[in-house]
Design a protein around this motif. Structure first.
Motif, PDB file in Angstrom:
ATOM      1  N   THR A 199       0.831  -1.210   0.000  1.00 50.43           N
ATOM      2  CA  THR A 199       0.000   0.000   0.000  1.00 50.43           C
ATOM      3  C   THR A 199       0.856   1.247   0.000  1.00 50.43           C
ATOM      4  OG1 THR A 199      -1.738  -1.172   1.216  1.00 50.43           O
ATOM      5  CG2 THR A 199      -1.825   1.229   1.223  1.00 50.43           C
ATOM      6  N   PHE A 200       1.923   1.226   0.799  1.00 45.45           N
ATOM      7  CA  PHE A 200       2.837   2.365   0.861  1.00 45.45           C
ATOM      8  C   PHE A 200       3.459   2.634  -0.513  1.00 45.45           C
ATOM      9  CE2 PHE A 200       7.142   4.060   1.593  1.00 45.45           C
ATOM     10  CZ  PHE A 200       6.838   5.204   2.306  1.00 45.45           C
ATOM     11  N   ALA A 201       3.917   1.571  -1.187  1.00 47.90           N
ATOM     12  CA  ALA A 201       4.529   1.723  -2.515  1.00 47.90           C
ATOM     13  C   ALA A 201       3.520   2.248  -3.530  1.00 47.90           C
ATOM     14  CB  ALA A 201       5.100   0.378  -2.980  1.00 47.90           C
ATOM     15  N   LEU A 202       2.279   1.748  -3.439  1.00 49.03           N
ATOM     16  CA  LEU A 202       1.233   2.228  -4.344  1.00 49.03           C
ATOM     17  C   LEU A 202       0.992   3.718  -4.159  1.00 49.03           C
ATOM     18  CD1 LEU A 202      -1.051   1.794  -6.399  1.00 49.03           C
ATOM     19  CD2 LEU A 202      -2.544   1.171  -4.484  1.00 49.03           C
ATOM     20  N   LEU A 203       0.952   4.176  -2.914  1.00 48.06           N
ATOM     21  CA  LEU A 203       0.746   5.595  -2.638  1.00 48.06           C
ATOM     22  C   LEU A 203       1.891   6.436  -3.175  1.00 48.06           C
ATOM     23  CD1 LEU A 203      -0.694   5.458   0.990  1.00 48.06           C
ATOM     24  CD2 LEU A 203      -1.916   6.055  -1.108  1.00 48.06           C
ATOM     25  N   VAL A 204       3.116   5.932  -3.049  1.00 47.03           N
ATOM     26  CA  VAL A 204       4.276   6.657  -3.573  1.00 47.03           C
ATOM     27  C   VAL A 204       4.176   6.790  -5.093  1.00 47.03           C
ATOM     28  CG1 VAL A 204       6.775   6.566  -3.909  1.00 47.03           C
ATOM     29  CG2 VAL A 204       5.809   6.050  -1.659  1.00 47.03           C
ATOM     30  N   VAL A 205       3.859   5.677  -5.766  1.00 44.38           N
ATOM     31  CA  VAL A 205       3.724   5.701  -7.232  1.00 44.38           C
ATOM     32  C   VAL A 205       2.568   6.603  -7.648  1.00 44.38           C
ATOM     33  CG1 VAL A 205       3.196   4.303  -9.270  1.00 44.38           C
ATOM     34  CG2 VAL A 205       4.773   3.428  -7.531  1.00 44.38           C
ATOM     35  N   LEU A 206       1.461   6.518  -6.896  1.00 45.90           N
ATOM     36  CA  LEU A 206       0.293   7.339  -7.221  1.00 45.90           C
ATOM     37  C   LEU A 206       0.615   8.822  -7.095  1.00 45.90           C
ATOM     38  CD1 LEU A 206      -2.744   7.131  -7.944  1.00 45.90           C
ATOM     39  CD2 LEU A 206      -3.228   7.265  -5.499  1.00 45.90           C
ATOM     40  N   MET A 207       1.294   9.209  -6.012  1.00 45.45           N
ATOM     41  CA  MET A 207       1.652  10.613  -5.832  1.00 45.45           C
ATOM     42  C   MET A 207       2.690  11.060  -6.854  1.00 45.45           C
ATOM     43  SD  MET A 207      -0.400  11.749  -3.731  1.00 45.45           S
ATOM     44  CE  MET A 207       0.309  13.394  -3.795  1.00 45.45           C
ATOM     45  N   PHE A 208       3.587  10.145  -7.238  1.00 42.68           N
ATOM     46  CA  PHE A 208       4.534  10.454  -8.314  1.00 42.68           C
ATOM     47  C   PHE A 208       3.780  10.779  -9.604  1.00 42.68           C
ATOM     48  CE2 PHE A 208       6.653   8.723 -12.098  1.00 42.68           C
ATOM     49  CZ  PHE A 208       7.779   9.529 -12.153  1.00 42.68           C
ATOM     50  N   ALA A 209       2.766   9.966  -9.902  1.00 43.75           N
ATOM     51  CA  ALA A 209       1.979  10.192 -11.112  1.00 43.75           C
ATOM     52  C   ALA A 209       1.201  11.503 -11.024  1.00 43.75           C
ATOM     53  CB  ALA A 209       1.016   9.021 -11.334  1.00 43.75           C
ATOM     54  N   PHE A 210       0.594  11.766  -9.867  1.00 44.69           N
ATOM     55  CA  PHE A 210      -0.169  13.002  -9.703  1.00 44.69           C
ATOM     56  C   PHE A 210       0.725  14.228  -9.859  1.00 44.69           C
ATOM     57  CE2 PHE A 210      -3.679  10.992  -6.867  1.00 44.69           C
ATOM     58  CZ  PHE A 210      -4.304  10.517  -8.017  1.00 44.69           C
ATOM     59  N   ASN A 211       1.911  14.164  -9.239  1.00 42.97           N
ATOM     60  CA  ASN A 211       2.818  15.306  -9.331  1.00 42.97           C
ATOM     61  C   ASN A 211       3.355  15.484 -10.745  1.00 42.97           C
ATOM     62  OD1 ASN A 211       3.434  16.760  -6.659  1.00 42.97           O
ATOM     63  ND2 ASN A 211       3.385  14.628  -6.054  1.00 42.97           N
ATOM     64  N   SER A 212       3.609  14.379 -11.444  1.00 41.55           N
ATOM     65  CA  SER A 212       4.024  14.475 -12.849  1.00 41.55           C
ATOM     66  C   SER A 212       2.897  15.067 -13.679  1.00 41.55           C
ATOM     67  CB  SER A 212       4.396  13.089 -13.383  1.00 41.55           C
ATOM     68  OG  SER A 212       5.479  12.546 -12.674  1.00 41.55           O
ATOM     69  N   PHE A 213       1.685  14.676 -13.336  1.00 44.17           N
ATOM     70  CA  PHE A 213       0.494  15.148 -14.041  1.00 44.17           C
ATOM     71  C   PHE A 213       0.343  16.661 -13.906  1.00 44.17           C
ATOM     72  CE2 PHE A 213      -4.321  14.247 -14.537  1.00 44.17           C
ATOM     73  CZ  PHE A 213      -4.200  14.294 -15.909  1.00 44.17           C
ATOM     74  N   SER A 214       0.556  17.162 -12.704  1.00 41.69           N
ATOM     75  CA  SER A 214       0.333  18.582 -12.451  1.00 41.69           C
ATOM     76  C   SER A 214       1.607  19.409 -12.652  1.00 41.69           C
ATOM     77  CB  SER A 214      -0.210  18.786 -11.038  1.00 41.69           C
ATOM     78  OG  SER A 214       0.695  18.251 -10.075  1.00 41.69           O
ATOM     79  N   HIS A 215       2.619  19.143 -11.838  1.00 43.11           N
ATOM     80  CA  HIS A 215       3.845  19.944 -11.919  1.00 43.11           C
ATOM     81  C   HIS A 215       4.567  19.751 -13.255  1.00 43.11           C
ATOM     82  CE1 HIS A 215       3.640  21.327  -7.796  1.00 43.11           C
ATOM     83  NE2 HIS A 215       3.336  20.096  -7.429  1.00 43.11           N
ATOM     84  N   GLY A 216       4.472  18.542 -13.815  1.00 44.92           N
ATOM     85  CA  GLY A 216       5.126  18.300 -15.095  1.00 44.92           C
ATOM     86  C   GLY A 216       4.525  19.077 -16.242  1.00 44.92           C
ATOM     87  N   SER A 217       3.350  19.629 -16.012  1.00 45.71           N
ATOM     88  CA  SER A 217       2.698  20.409 -17.068  1.00 45.71           C
ATOM     89  C   SER A 217       2.616  21.885 -16.693  1.00 45.71           C
ATOM     90  CB  SER A 217       1.299  19.842 -17.348  1.00 45.71           C
ATOM     91  OG  SER A 217       0.539  19.819 -16.149  1.00 45.71           O
ATOM     92  N   GLN A 218       1.952  22.188 -15.565  1.00 43.06           N
ATOM     93  CA  GLN A 218       1.673  23.587 -15.239  1.00 43.06           C
ATOM     94  C   GLN A 218       2.940  24.376 -14.923  1.00 43.06           C
ATOM     95  OE1 GLN A 218      -0.990  23.191 -11.935  1.00 43.06           O
ATOM     96  NE2 GLN A 218       0.634  22.878 -10.441  1.00 43.06           N
ATOM     97  N   ASP A 219       3.945  23.719 -14.320  1.00 38.10           N
ATOM     98  CA  ASP A 219       5.156  24.459 -13.973  1.00 38.10           C
ATOM     99  C   ASP A 219       5.944  24.865 -15.213  1.00 38.10           C
ATOM    100  OD1 ASP A 219       4.274  23.889 -11.494  1.00 38.10           O
ATOM    101  OD2 ASP A 219       6.009  22.735 -10.845  1.00 38.10           O
ATOM    102  N   LEU A 220       5.798  24.085 -16.289  1.00 36.68           N
ATOM    103  CA  LEU A 220       6.508  24.383 -17.531  1.00 36.68           C
ATOM    104  C   LEU A 220       5.686  25.263 -18.475  1.00 36.68           C
ATOM    105  CD1 LEU A 220       7.952  20.822 -18.286  1.00 36.68           C
ATOM    106  CD2 LEU A 220       9.147  22.755 -17.266  1.00 36.68           C
ATOM    107  N   TYR A 221       4.412  25.434 -18.172  1.00 39.63           N
ATOM    108  CA  TYR A 221       3.522  26.124 -19.102  1.00 39.63           C
ATOM    109  C   TYR A 221       3.905  27.583 -19.335  1.00 39.63           C
ATOM    110  CZ  TYR A 221      -0.841  26.391 -21.741  1.00 39.63           C
ATOM    111  OH  TYR A 221      -1.766  26.517 -22.749  1.00 39.63           O
ATOM    112  N   PRO A 222       4.220  28.358 -18.297  1.00 39.60           N
ATOM    113  CA  PRO A 222       4.624  29.752 -18.559  1.00 39.60           C
ATOM    114  C   PRO A 222       5.827  29.849 -19.488  1.00 39.60           C
ATOM    115  CG  PRO A 222       4.091  29.477 -16.242  1.00 39.60           C
ATOM    116  CD  PRO A 222       4.114  28.106 -16.842  1.00 39.60           C
ATOM    117  N   LYS A 223       6.830  28.964 -19.290  1.00 38.91           N
ATOM    118  CA  LYS A 223       8.001  28.982 -20.164  1.00 38.91           C
ATOM    119  C   LYS A 223       7.625  28.590 -21.590  1.00 38.91           C
ATOM    120  CE  LYS A 223      12.350  29.317 -21.172  1.00 38.91           C
ATOM    121  NZ  LYS A 223      12.978  30.650 -21.246  1.00 38.91           N
TER     122      LYS A 223
END
Length: 253
Positions: free
Chosen positions: A157-181
């Motif tokens: 369960t712990f590993a699943l949560l880590v992978v899930l949060m990795f995906a969520f952060n890639s989903f959000s920060h991987g897009s919105q943080d680069l969008y202004p540039k």
């Protein structure tokens, strides 16, 4: 460095309390944010950002623990959406600052503005109570001493949560943080236009977070997460391949 901060400040929150740990954390990342403004070289800037990452990594977990251990269990879906949209509100304020004052203060001045959350400590110190759960001893030294054992026990369960949060952060920060540039380099928009699009995007994020948080009370957390993720897929072409300001703003929102 944010995972390091999440681990360290999480341990501090269990031992010393959520409230005092959150105040230390906010002061720390504000100091390193201000230090970034006066970095004399790229190396020193990277050191400041690494230390900032440690402090920033602890902020969300400690703040969320303090909030959810204080709020009633009923309506946690709504409260989770509302809490998450604190990020969108901060991003919105930063977008407004970028669109209006960046041309006057430059990137160093933006880091100075980013240190202003230090003043939140005054409010937390005078107006915010400690977590009732922590005060009642529900989080004890005994629980802390069993941390490694509990992680191993619930490792899947712990590993699943880590992978899930990795995906969520890639989903959000991987897009919105680069969008202004992206808007600057590919579309050659001015800071004012980039700031406007970012403001519109964060208004959309604010409304979406509250709406899906509230909806999750009726349909469940998992369904709300899956539906939100699937609905974002058709928006990607609009968000990435549009050429006009209205369409890019619509996609970003």
């Amino acid at each position: 460095m944010r995972p390091v901060g999440a681990f360290l400040f999480g341990l501090m929150a269990d031992r010393f309390g959520r409230r005092v740990t959150l105040m230390v954390d906010i002061i720390a990342y504000s100091v390193f944010e201000l230090g970034s403004a006066f970095a004399p070289s790229l190396r020193s800037l990277l050191i400041m950002r690494a230390l900032f990452g440690v402090a920033m990594g602890g902020e969300w977990g400690v703040g969320a623990a303090l909030a959810f251990e204080t709020l009633p269990a009923e309506g946690r879906g709504f409260f989770s959406g509302l809490l998450q949209e604190g990020y969108a509100v901060g991003y919105l304020i930063a977008s407004l600052a970028y669109g209006t004052v960046f041309r006057f203060v430059g990137w160093r001045g933006m880091f100075v503005i980013g240190a202003l959350p230090a003043f939140l400590v005054i409010y937390i110190r005078t107006k915010v109570d400690e977590s009732p759960a922590w005060l009642q001893g529900q989080v004890s030294r005994k629980a802390e001493s069993h941390l490694v054992r509990d992680i191993l026990r619930y490792f899947p369960t712990f590993a699943l949560l880590v992978v899930l949060m990795f995906a969520f952060n890639s989903f959000s920060h991987g897009s919105q943080d680069l969008y202004p540039k992206f808007l600057q380099s590919d579309h050659h928009f001015t800071p004012q236009i980039v700031g406007l699009i970012a403001v519109i995007a964060n208004i959309g994020a604010l409304l979406g977070g509250i709406a899906f948080g509230t909806w999750s009370e009726k349909i469940g957390r998992r369904k709300a997460i899956v539906i939100a993720a699937l609905l974002s897929i058709p928006v990607i072409p609009l968000w990435a391949y549009s050429h006009t300001v209205p369409m890019l703003a619509l996609g970003a929102s």
